[in-house]
Scaffold this active site. Sequence first.
Site, mmCIF file in Angstrom:
data_model
loop_
_atom_site.group_PDB
_atom_site.id
_atom_site.type_symbol
_atom_site.label_atom_id
_atom_site.label_comp_id
_atom_site.label_asym_id
_atom_site.label_seq_id
_atom_site.Cartn_x
_atom_site.Cartn_y
_atom_site.Cartn_z
ATOM 1 C CB SER A 179 -0.971 -0.036 1.187
ATOM 2 O OG SER A 179 -1.979 0.945 1.039
ATOM 3 C CD GLU A 206 -3.100 -2.366 -3.461
ATOM 4 O OE1 GLU A 206 -4.281 -2.365 -3.046
ATOM 5 O OE2 GLU A 206 -2.217 -1.619 -2.985
ATOM 6 C CG HIS A 246 -5.905 -2.270 0.868
ATOM 7 N ND1 HIS A 246 -5.198 -2.030 -0.292
ATOM 8 C CD2 HIS A 246 -5.347 -1.473 1.825
ATOM 9 C CE1 HIS A 246 -4.271 -1.115 -0.053
ATOM 10 N NE2 HIS A 246 -4.335 -0.763 1.214
#
Length: 297
Positions: free
Chosen positions: A115, A209, A274
């Site tokens: 992330s 992502e 996530h």
Amino acid sequence: MTSYASFPPLVPGDRVAVVAPASAPEAQRVSRGLDILRRWDLVPVVLPSVTARPALGHLAGSDTARARDLVTAWRDDRVRAIWCARGGYGAQRLLDLLPARLFAQGRAKPIIGFSDVTPLLHRALQGSGMQMVHGPAIVNLGEAGDETLEHLHTLLTEPFRPRTLMHSLRPWREGRPEGTLLGGNVALLAASIGTGDLPSAEGAIVLLEDVGQSAWVLDRGLTQLVRAGWLRRAAGIVLGDFSMDDDPAAVEAVLRDRLLPLGVPVWAGARIGHERVNLAVPLGGHARIIEGYLRLA
């Protein structure tokens, strides 16, 4: 195409530095994550940023303090891996505070996270010439299922072994790409254009992502990556989870609109991102896609 070395396998008794380069982690979630490391007979060494008083309401201490912890962990030859406590936001803020050529010095070691940690992983990848791990942060470990934990543990303890990283990928555009694995969070990749943090994606398999965005914000990030030329010469693109604040059909429409015109193979359905299942992958590893399987060469 640049070749990146595998990291040395982790073995029982290895020291693992836990740092917080981005947002402040929740103490209970950190504690559960540390229990997982101890279950694997690793020795966590928690640096001050993990328990620091939050700065600006969301950062795990000051930029200087977070950068200092990362430098300390990297330069400590007793530490065999660096594990990020969480993502959130803030890793980009400390990158310009790191010493020049830090990652080219001392005993190279994998940094583990995902992330917001995306640009840090790529900076360390380029600087060290060694693979980094896109995978669960410390706060995610205590909430992860057996599949995620077993996959991660195997990657860390047997990094040299060829393996299937993902299966059941769905082709949006058929093809059998082969190349170096790069990528991560779309928002942070887009924000890294022009900083020097990203290696060239020419000939690479790019993993993507994202989380918590509307379809148009995702559109903006993908458009930046396309216009900047970063995605144009990729060997292929693999789509993970897009846990977005928008209609899934609208999100898929944006992904198809931005990526299919590139003319490269696009495969969806990778279990990274996530959601509860977040399978670790070695950024910098050499991989290929064959019949819906993403495999380390």
